[in-house]
Design a protein around this motif. Structure first.
Motif, PDB file in Angstrom:
ATOM      1  N   LEU A 110     -55.034  24.796 -67.988  1.00  8.64           N
ATOM      2  CA  LEU A 110     -55.107  24.555 -69.256  1.00  8.64           C
ATOM      3  C   LEU A 110     -54.798  25.711 -69.930  1.00  8.64           C
ATOM      4  N   ALA A 111     -55.448  26.934 -69.624  1.00  9.42           N
ATOM      5  CA  ALA A 111     -55.145  28.166 -70.155  1.00  9.42           C
ATOM      6  C   ALA A 111     -53.730  28.670 -70.145  1.00  9.42           C
ATOM      7  N   ALA A 112     -53.155  28.243 -68.979  1.00  6.23           N
ATOM      8  CA  ALA A 112     -51.668  28.772 -68.866  1.00  6.23           C
ATOM      9  C   ALA A 112     -50.837  27.848 -69.769  1.00  6.23           C
ATOM     10  N   TRP A 113     -51.082  26.825 -70.116  1.00  5.85           N
ATOM     11  CA  TRP A 113     -50.423  26.033 -70.823  1.00  5.85           C
ATOM     12  C   TRP A 113     -50.604  26.487 -72.191  1.00  5.85           C
ATOM     13  N   GLU A 114     -52.017  26.694 -72.693  1.00  2.16           N
ATOM     14  CA  GLU A 114     -51.926  27.077 -74.073  1.00  2.16           C
ATOM     15  C   GLU A 114     -51.593  28.641 -74.341  1.00  2.16           C
ATOM     16  N   ARG A 115     -51.385  29.736 -72.992  1.00  5.22           N
ATOM     17  CA  ARG A 115     -51.153  30.806 -73.321  1.00  5.22           C
ATOM     18  C   ARG A 115     -49.619  31.121 -73.479  1.00  5.22           C
ATOM     19  N   ALA A 117     -47.288  28.212 -72.375  1.00  5.87           N
ATOM     20  CA  ALA A 117     -46.500  26.888 -72.038  1.00  5.87           C
ATOM     21  C   ALA A 117     -46.116  26.621 -70.722  1.00  5.87           C
ATOM     22  N   THR A 118     -46.837  26.992 -69.789  1.00  5.43           N
ATOM     23  CA  THR A 118     -46.592  26.607 -68.348  1.00  5.43           C
ATOM     24  C   THR A 118     -47.347  25.349 -68.055  1.00  5.43           C
ATOM     25  N   PRO A 119     -46.608  24.091 -67.881  1.00  3.77           N
ATOM     26  CA  PRO A 119     -47.070  22.891 -67.885  1.00  3.77           C
ATOM     27  C   PRO A 119     -47.838  22.792 -66.546  1.00  3.77           C
ATOM     28  N   PRO A 120     -48.841  21.881 -66.715  1.00  7.61           N
ATOM     29  CA  PRO A 120     -49.765  21.615 -65.589  1.00  7.61           C
ATOM     30  C   PRO A 120     -48.680  20.715 -64.597  1.00  7.61           C
ATOM     31  N   ILE A 121     -49.355  20.501 -63.489  1.00  4.30           N
ATOM     32  CA  ILE A 121     -48.486  19.803 -62.507  1.00  4.30           C
ATOM     33  C   ILE A 121     -48.665  18.252 -62.945  1.00  4.30           C
ATOM     34  N   ASP A 122     -47.542  17.463 -62.942  1.00  2.00           N
ATOM     35  CA  ASP A 122     -47.367  16.147 -63.235  1.00  2.00           C
ATOM     36  C   ASP A 122     -47.215  15.947 -64.752  1.00  2.00           C
ATOM     37  N   TRP A 123     -47.073  16.894 -65.477  1.00  3.62           N
ATOM     38  CA  TRP A 123     -46.787  16.795 -66.973  1.00  3.62           C
ATOM     39  C   TRP A 123     -45.240  17.052 -66.946  1.00  3.62           C
ATOM     40  N   THR A 124     -44.596  16.126 -67.946  1.00  5.21           N
ATOM     41  CA  THR A 124     -42.985  16.252 -68.048  1.00  5.21           C
ATOM     42  C   THR A 124     -42.922  17.006 -69.370  1.00  5.21           C
ATOM     43  N   VAL A 125     -42.290  18.508 -69.418  1.00  6.29           N
ATOM     44  CA  VAL A 125     -42.154  19.070 -70.522  1.00  6.29           C
ATOM     45  C   VAL A 125     -40.692  19.392 -70.745  1.00  6.29           C
ATOM     46  N   ASN A 126     -39.846  19.696 -69.826  1.00  6.65           N
ATOM     47  CA  ASN A 126     -38.240  20.171 -69.927  1.00  6.65           C
ATOM     48  C   ASN A 126     -38.379  21.275 -71.041  1.00  6.65           C
ATOM     49  N   ALA A 127     -38.924  22.474 -70.764  1.00  4.87           N
ATOM     50  CA  ALA A 127     -39.138  23.472 -71.727  1.00  4.87           C
ATOM     51  C   ALA A 127     -37.635  23.926 -72.043  1.00  4.87           C
TER      52      ALA A 127
END
Length: 192
Positions: A110-115, A117-127
């Motif tokens: 969660l910290a990596a996502w907030e910091r 935008a590295t998505p957690p496994i199983d999230w679909t983001v398409n950065a």
């Protein structure tokens, strides 16, 4: 030419007595009373600043369209839904509370996502596609000039201003666009 983009996050979708959950692209919630009040406050704030929006983009989700309509309050500004602004897909964490998400993926994820935008496994983001869409939007805004309102979610907004951090519900960021310079974030997470 030059212009500016106001990037607003939709208003609250949970009442004060409800536990917030991870809600993404698959869950289309309306605004609750406090969310409508946030959108109205944004609109009043922008009018006080003398902002006159030439165009408005929203995600296709109801919460963003409702927010935009309340912010604009009948102003003659076209509102267009743009698929690329839709919230991310939280995968198996859709609809779960923050504690449930943290228990599944861990605080570091969660910290990596907030910091960054590295998505957690199983999230679909398409950065990559999101960054490209924002770059295209910035280019179009510079060519058009004036001020554009974009109403979206935190998951989509974070790719407009990498490193700027979270956009709370009912808050906005401001990006100045020029054809001769990179986009400049001049405000972020401002909540009137």
């Amino acid at each position: 030419m030059s212009g500016r983009i106001i990037i607003a996050r939709h208003g609250n979708t949970f009442a004060a007595d409800e536990a917030p959950r991870r809600i993404g692209a698959r869950t289309d919630l309306p605004l609750v009373a406090s969310g409508r009040a946030q959108a109205i406050a944004l609109g009043a704030h922008f009018r006080t600043r003398g902002l006159d929006f030439a165009h408005c983009l929203t995600s296709p989700l109801r919460r963003t369209r409702e927010t935009a309509a309340l912010v604009l309050d009948g102003a003659p500004c076209p509102i267009e839904a743009a698929d690329w602004l839709v919230e991310i897909d939280h995968g198996p964490d859709e609809g779960r509370t923050e504690d449930e998400v943290r228990a599944r993926i861990g605080s570091d994820a969660l910290a990596a996502w907030e910091r960054d935008a590295t998505p957690p496994i199983d999230w679909t983001v398409n950065a990559e596609a999101r960054r490209a869409a924002w770059a295209l939007c910035f280019g179009e805004a510079a060519a058009l000039g004036g001020t554009m309102l974009v109403v979206t979610s935190n998951g989509a907004a974070r790719f407009a201003a990498p490193g700027a951090g979270r956009l709370r519900t009912g808050a906005y960021g401001e990006v100045v666009i020029s054809a001769n310079a990179p986009p400049q974030v001049v405000a972020w997470d401002v909540r009137p």
